[in-house]
Enzyme design. Structure first.
Site, PDB file in Angstrom:
ATOM      1  N   THR A 185       0.848  -1.187   0.000  1.00 17.71           N
ATOM      2  CA  THR A 185       0.000   0.000   0.000  1.00 17.71           C
ATOM      3  C   THR A 185       0.887   1.241   0.000  1.00 17.71           C
ATOM      4  OG1 THR A 185      -1.741   1.194   1.193  1.00 17.71           O
ATOM      5  CG2 THR A 185      -0.141   0.052   2.541  1.00 17.71           C
ATOM      6  N   ASN A 239      -0.442   3.832   1.461  1.00 13.45           N
ATOM      7  CA  ASN A 239      -1.215   4.550   2.459  1.00 13.45           C
ATOM      8  C   ASN A 239      -0.681   4.297   3.887  1.00 13.45           C
ATOM      9  OD1 ASN A 239      -3.174   5.471   4.191  1.00 13.45           O
ATOM     10  ND2 ASN A 239      -4.895   4.456   3.146  1.00 13.45           N
ATOM     11  N   ARG A 242     -11.202  -6.579   7.998  1.00 12.71           N
ATOM     12  CA  ARG A 242      -9.737  -6.568   7.892  1.00 12.71           C
ATOM     13  C   ARG A 242      -9.106  -7.359   9.055  1.00 12.71           C
ATOM     14  NH1 ARG A 242      -9.559  -2.519   5.060  1.00 12.71           N
ATOM     15  NH2 ARG A 242     -10.551  -1.234   6.580  1.00 12.71           N
ATOM     16  N   GLY A 265     -14.356   6.033   5.258  1.00 14.53           N
ATOM     17  CA  GLY A 265     -15.170   5.426   4.193  1.00 14.53           C
ATOM     18  C   GLY A 265     -16.651   5.346   4.550  1.00 14.53           C
ATOM     19  N   TYR A 266     -17.205   4.145   4.420  1.00 21.13           N
ATOM     20  CA  TYR A 266     -18.647   3.943   4.616  1.00 21.13           C
ATOM     21  C   TYR A 266     -19.017   3.648   6.072  1.00 21.13           C
ATOM     22  CZ  TYR A 266     -18.414   3.580  -0.466  1.00 21.13           C
ATOM     23  OH  TYR A 266     -18.183   3.851  -1.790  1.00 21.13           O
ATOM     24  N   ASP A 267     -18.061   3.767   6.992  1.00 24.38           N
ATOM     25  CA  ASP A 267     -18.325   3.448   8.402  1.00 24.38           C
ATOM     26  C   ASP A 267     -19.587   4.120   8.963  1.00 24.38           C
ATOM     27  OD1 ASP A 267     -16.233   1.721   8.622  1.00 24.38           O
ATOM     28  OD2 ASP A 267     -14.873   3.126   9.617  1.00 24.38           O
ATOM     29  N   LYS A 295      -3.017   2.800   6.531  1.00 25.80           N
ATOM     30  CA  LYS A 295      -3.247   1.350   6.501  1.00 25.80           C
ATOM     31  C   LYS A 295      -2.136   0.611   7.259  1.00 25.80           C
ATOM     32  CE  LYS A 295      -5.912  -0.431   3.048  1.00 25.80           C
ATOM     33  NZ  LYS A 295      -6.153  -0.779   1.651  1.00 25.80           N
ATOM     34  N   ASP A 350      -7.319  -6.067  -0.350  1.00 27.92           N
ATOM     35  CA  ASP A 350      -8.244  -5.305  -1.173  1.00 27.92           C
ATOM     36  C   ASP A 350      -9.607  -5.440  -0.522  1.00 27.92           C
ATOM     37  OD1 ASP A 350      -8.387  -3.656  -3.586  1.00 27.92           O
ATOM     38  OD2 ASP A 350      -9.931  -5.090  -4.166  1.00 27.92           O
ATOM     39  N   SER A 351     -10.272  -4.326  -0.329  1.00 29.87           N
ATOM     40  CA  SER A 351     -11.511  -4.394   0.435  1.00 29.87           C
ATOM     41  C   SER A 351     -12.584  -3.507  -0.155  1.00 29.87           C
ATOM     42  CB  SER A 351     -11.232  -3.984   1.884  1.00 29.87           C
ATOM     43  OG  SER A 351     -10.697  -2.687   1.918  1.00 29.87           O
TER      44      SER A 351
HETATM   45  P1  IMP Z   1      -8.983  -0.477  -0.310  1.00 29.46           P
HETATM   46  O1  IMP Z   1      -8.858  -1.546   0.699  1.00 29.46           O
HETATM   47  O2  IMP Z   1      -7.983   0.605  -0.112  1.00 29.46           O
HETATM   48  O3  IMP Z   1      -9.020  -1.008  -1.700  1.00 29.46           O
HETATM   49  O4  IMP Z   1     -10.383   0.212   0.046  1.00 29.46           O
HETATM   50  C1  IMP Z   1     -11.500   0.224  -0.766  1.00 29.46           C
HETATM   51  C2  IMP Z   1     -12.574   1.125  -0.261  1.00 29.46           C
HETATM   52  O5  IMP Z   1     -13.538   0.335   0.448  1.00 29.46           O
HETATM   53  C3  IMP Z   1     -12.185   2.223   0.723  1.00 29.46           C
HETATM   54  O6  IMP Z   1     -11.742   3.373   0.070  1.00 29.46           O
HETATM   55  C4  IMP Z   1     -13.524   2.464   1.438  1.00 29.46           C
HETATM   56  O7  IMP Z   1     -14.347   3.268   0.656  1.00 29.46           O
HETATM   57  C5  IMP Z   1     -14.120   1.058   1.494  1.00 29.46           C
HETATM   58  N1  IMP Z   1     -13.737   0.403   2.760  1.00 29.46           N
HETATM   59  C6  IMP Z   1     -12.875  -0.616   2.939  1.00 29.46           C
HETATM   60  N2  IMP Z   1     -12.760  -0.945   4.233  1.00 29.46           N
HETATM   61  C7  IMP Z   1     -13.559  -0.084   4.903  1.00 29.46           C
HETATM   62  C8  IMP Z   1     -13.832   0.098   6.299  1.00 29.46           C
HETATM   63  O8  IMP Z   1     -13.308  -0.571   7.204  1.00 29.46           O
HETATM   64  N3  IMP Z   1     -14.701   1.087   6.589  1.00 29.46           N
HETATM   65  C9  IMP Z   1     -15.303   1.862   5.652  1.00 29.46           C
HETATM   66  N4  IMP Z   1     -15.056   1.753   4.357  1.00 29.46           N
HETATM   67  C10 IMP Z   1     -14.189   0.776   3.970  1.00 29.46           C
END
Ligand code: IMP
Length: 193
Positions: free
Chosen positions: A11, A13, A178, A150-152, A16, A70-71
């Site tokens: 990453t 970031n 995660r 994010g969407y929390d 993270k 990836d999430s």
């Molecule tokens: P990535 O893991 O950086 O690819 O994240 C993908 C996107 O999924 C993030 O930018 C958020 O919009 C959303 N996301 C992933 N994990 C979370 C979380 O724990 N809380 C809220 N949003 C999440």
């Protein structure tokens, strides 16, 4: 003193790195950021594909064992969207939440899940292991709480009466997608590396 296993976290970031280091604190594993410019093209069709792309790229540029995650958020009534498009669903975090609430409108089925796929690759980019973690819940009708990201604020976690953004960091790190994926991956690393 115990020798720490060093793993490159795929990453760019630092947040993270901080979150994953926090969850794995005391596990004997040290995570570091990739040494070079880390900018993989995430053009896979699944969380699995994209985590493989990221892990291989991190192994390639740093020549070490790499872990990628990836999430995203999958909403049942929206056929799994935003899914792998979660980060790019709209231009800002608030606009992404607004768009999600607007698309769901008054839909009764508000079931959703956060998904996290992690891939571990060796120094040559070969896949060593892949795991998936999920966290199930419902999309709230409006947003609550200011923690997390994010969407929390719109994700009501099953078994709790609050959104992820109303949870302490400590609680989120126990029950999140995660954390779930990471505990499986840590078990593999400790048993096999
Ligand atoms: P990535 O893991 O950086 O690819 O994240 C993908 C996107 O999924 C993030 O930018 C958020 O919009 C959303 N996301 C992933 N994990 C979370 C979380 O724990 N809380 C809220 N949003 C999440």
């Amino acid at each position: 003193m115990e020798n720490k296993i060093k793993i490159v976290l795929a990453t760019g970031n630092p947040h993270k790195l901080e979150e994953i280091s926090e969850i794995t604190n005391g596990s004997g594993i040290e995570f570091v950021l990739p040494s070079g410019n880390f900018d993989p093209i995430e053009n896979g069709k699944t969380f699995e594909d994209n985590s493989v792309i990221k892990a291989k790229e991190a192994s390639k540029i740093s020549g070490g064992i790499a872990l990628a995650d990836d999430s995203g958020l999958c909403v049942e009534a929206l056929n799994g969207e935003p899914g792998i498009h979660s980060a790019r669903y709209d231009t800002t975090p608030q606009r992404r939440i607004d768009k999600l609430l607007k698309n769901l409108a008054d839909t009764a089925n508000r079931k959703a899940k956060f998904v996290c796929v992690m891939t571990l690759t060796d120094k040559d980019g070969n896949i060593l292991h892949q795991v998936k973690g999920e966290c199930h819940g419902q999309i709230a009708k409006e947003q609550f709480g200011t923690n997390g990201f994010g969407y929390d604020p719109v994700f009501l976690v099953d078994g709790y009466d609050i959104t992820m953004a109303q949870m302490s960091e400590e609680l989120k790190n126990k029950i999140s997608h995660r954390a779930n994926a990471l505990s499986k991956m840590i078990r593999f690393i400790k048993e096999n590396l």
